[in-house]
Design an enzyme around this catalytic site. Structure first.
Site, PDB file in Angstrom:
ATOM      1  CB  SER A 168      -0.944   0.079   1.230  1.00 44.82           C
ATOM      2  OG  SER A 168      -0.158   0.046   2.403  1.00 44.82           O
ATOM      3  CG  ASP A 416      -1.797   5.708   8.371  1.00 46.94           C
ATOM      4  OD1 ASP A 416      -0.527   5.378   8.713  1.00 46.94           O
ATOM      5  OD2 ASP A 416      -2.299   5.743   7.337  1.00 46.94           O
ATOM      6  CG  HIS A 419      -0.281   4.370   4.579  1.00 47.46           C
ATOM      7  ND1 HIS A 419      -0.681   3.646   5.569  1.00 47.46           N
ATOM      8  CD2 HIS A 419      -0.027   3.526   3.563  1.00 47.46           C
ATOM      9  CE1 HIS A 419      -0.835   2.235   5.177  1.00 47.46           C
ATOM     10  NE2 HIS A 419      -0.301   2.246   3.863  1.00 47.46           N
TER      11      HIS A 419
END
Ligand SMILES: *[C@@H]1O[C@H](CO)[C@@H](O)[C@H](O)[C@H]1NC(C)=O
Ligand SMILES: *[C@@H]1O[C@H](CO)[C@@H](O)[C@H](O)[C@H]1NC(C)=O
Ligand SMILES: *[C@@H]1O[C@H](CO)[C@@H](O)[C@H](O)[C@H]1NC(C)=O
Ligand SMILES: *[C@@H]1O[C@H](CO)[C@@H](O)[C@H](O)[C@H]1NC(C)=O
Ligand SMILES: *[C@@H]1O[C@H](CO)[C@@H](O)[C@H](O)[C@H]1NC(C)=O
Length: 442
Positions: A168, A416, A419
């Protein structure tokens, strides 16, 4: 070696002891669990907003076991064998050594000028209040890194195709690239798989194709997850078979950017020759624990062998791993990444697992680079690890969700810190890419 094992155990003990979450739920979760959870998430359609907390999607895992197999004794911490030079042997500037300096300009795109931004990384739109993190540019020590010029880049890429192959983070990266280039011409999607994990776009006037290929292990892997991303069994990884999702198309791409790593830490059963060789974290099974480092080295070695023997005429980059920046806890224990400025060198270090992964990828790449140049294959290092390590301010944190504190200012939100916000520091990976591509035309 015994010492190493001991340190893992004591490390794990200290994590467990200090972590009520682990006790409360009676499960042990890996330190970089967020990596899995987030990497594990189904790719959402860019327009869909998913509220599923990724905790539920997290496969229960255990302390990582490092292989004690003596042939693996090369995986040592701290890093070794990678010489850091700001000028390389051919007199060229090392683009990956430098610092982040203030930048007055604006990002090429914004929260709603680009339709390719995944909701979870659209920090501005989700309400992230600060903007300073957008005003730093990567500054290599011994040269200027120009900002990516979308039009020039598209010109260079006329009639070419580029593929980003990985997990990802590769998706995060491709979205950044699409956003930057779409300021010149809108990319048109020409393919997506059922789950929107592998996709392809074309820039029509330039006949330039960009693909992202979902292949978190780069090798053949069977991943058992239901539609919600909940795993029902260990991953089955075939160490001796590369993932056809990229090998089948390998010859059709002019440029490729490979990356891998974090998924190897998940509970996995290893196959070779279609026979079970052992596993990494499979407590319910009676298989030999081989350690994720064993599997990662084996697979990455096969990938590089494939590449260096391929007679490929384009350019192949290996993008190194990108670190996370949880502070004051891990993803499952209230860890945050709420800084608004880059950090100074040395402030953050790679966690132990990332160090293992990095040592393996750099060690294997170094060998592969030698063979590649003998064989006339253009393989290159794309080293984002250090420059990314300096950007604890570039992650969505709680702004993974839309207005996370709208209902409760002090609400508990899982952050998060892996990312990258779009726009954000990951945009500079593309400046680096442009520079490296230009270099090959010089
Ligand atoms: C989102 O983008 C619009 C226009 O592109 C801009 O006016 C707005 O300020 C942006 N929102 C944030 C939070 O930056
Ligand atoms: C791209 O392909 C078209 C059609 O085949 C050709 O006319 C053109 O010269 C090519 N351009 C470049 C830069 O290769
Ligand atoms: C696990 O495997 C070993 C060797 O294959 C065997 O001796 C042992 O009995 C097995 N244990 C269980 C619980 O099946
Ligand atoms: C950042 O998070 C820490 C807890 O991890 C908290 O103590 C601190 O106040 C936060 N800083 C800001 C600016 O919100
Ligand atoms: C990366 O950063 C670490 C710690 O700051 C340093 O020791 C190492 O030499 C750096 N490597 C590169 C390639 O810049």
């Amino acid at each position: 070696m015994v010492k190493k094992m001991y340190s893992w155990k004591s490390w794990w003990r200290s994590v467990s002891k200090n972590n009520f979450f682990v006790l409360k739920f009676g499960v042990s979760i890996l330190l970089v669990g967020l990596g899995f959870a987030l990497l594990y998430n189904r790719s959402s359609d860019f327009s869909s907003v998913s509220d599923t907390p990724f905790l539920e999607n997290t496969q229960v895992s255990q302390p990582p076991l490092i292989s004690l197999n003596s042939q693996e004794s090369g995986d040592q911490i701290p890093s070794q064998g990678y010489e850091v030079k700001s000028i390389d042997s051919s007199g060229k500037c090392n683009l990956f050594v430098g610092d982040w300096v203030p930048y007055q300009g604006e990002p090429l795109y914004t929260n709603n000028s680009c339709s390719f931004i995944e909701e979870h990384q659209n920090c501005m739109k989700n309400g992230r209040p600060d903007k300073d993190y957008l005003h730093w540019r990567w500054n290599p020590l011994n040269c200027e890194l120009p900002r990516l010029e979308p039009e020039r880049f598209l010109e260079l890429m006329k009639n070419k195709s580029l593929a980003l192959i990985g997990d990802s983070i590769s998706r995060n990266h491709v979205q950044s690239l699409l956003c930057m280039l779409s300021t010149v011409e809108n990319a048109v999607e020409v393919y997506h798989d059922e789950e929107y994990k592998s996709r392809r776009w074309i820039f029509p006037s330039y006949n330039f194709m960009v693909s992202v290929i979902w292949s978190p292990f780069l090798a053949k892997a069977l991943i058992f997850e239901d539609v919600n991303g909940v795993s029902t069994s260990e991953i089955e990884l075939h160490l001796d078979e590369l993932d056809q999702s990229w090998t089948k198309q390998f010859d059709t791409f002019d440029y490729m950017i490979f990356s891998s790593g974090k998924w190897f830490i998940k509970g996995t059963i290893y196959y070779e020759n279609n026979h079970i060789l052992g596993c990494h974290y499979c407590p319910k099974r009676n298989f030999t624990e081989l350690g994720f480092n064993f599997a990662f080295r084996r697979v990455i070695n096969n990938v590089f062998d494939y590449i260096v023997q391929s007679k490929h005429k384009g350019i192949i980059f290996y993008r190194t791993l990108t670190p996370d920046h949880f502070e004051n806890g891990q993803w499952f224990s209230g860890g945050t990444c709420n800084r608004s400025l880059p950090s100074k060198g040395g402030e953050f270090e790679l966690n132990e697992m990332d160090q293992y992964l990095r040592n393996i990828e750099l060690g294997e790449l170094e060998k592969a680079l030698r063979k590649a140049s003998e064989n006339g294959v253009n393989l290159k290092l794309f080293d984002v690890t250090n420059l990314s390590l300096l950007r604890p301010d570039g992650h969505p944190g709680p702004y993974r969700f839309f207005q996370p504190f709208a209902k409760d200012k002090n609400g508990e939100v899982i952050n998060d810190c892996l990312h990258w916000c779009l726009p954000g520091p990951i945009d500079y990976w593309n400046d680096l890419l442009m520079e490296m591509v230009k270099d090959t035309y010089a």
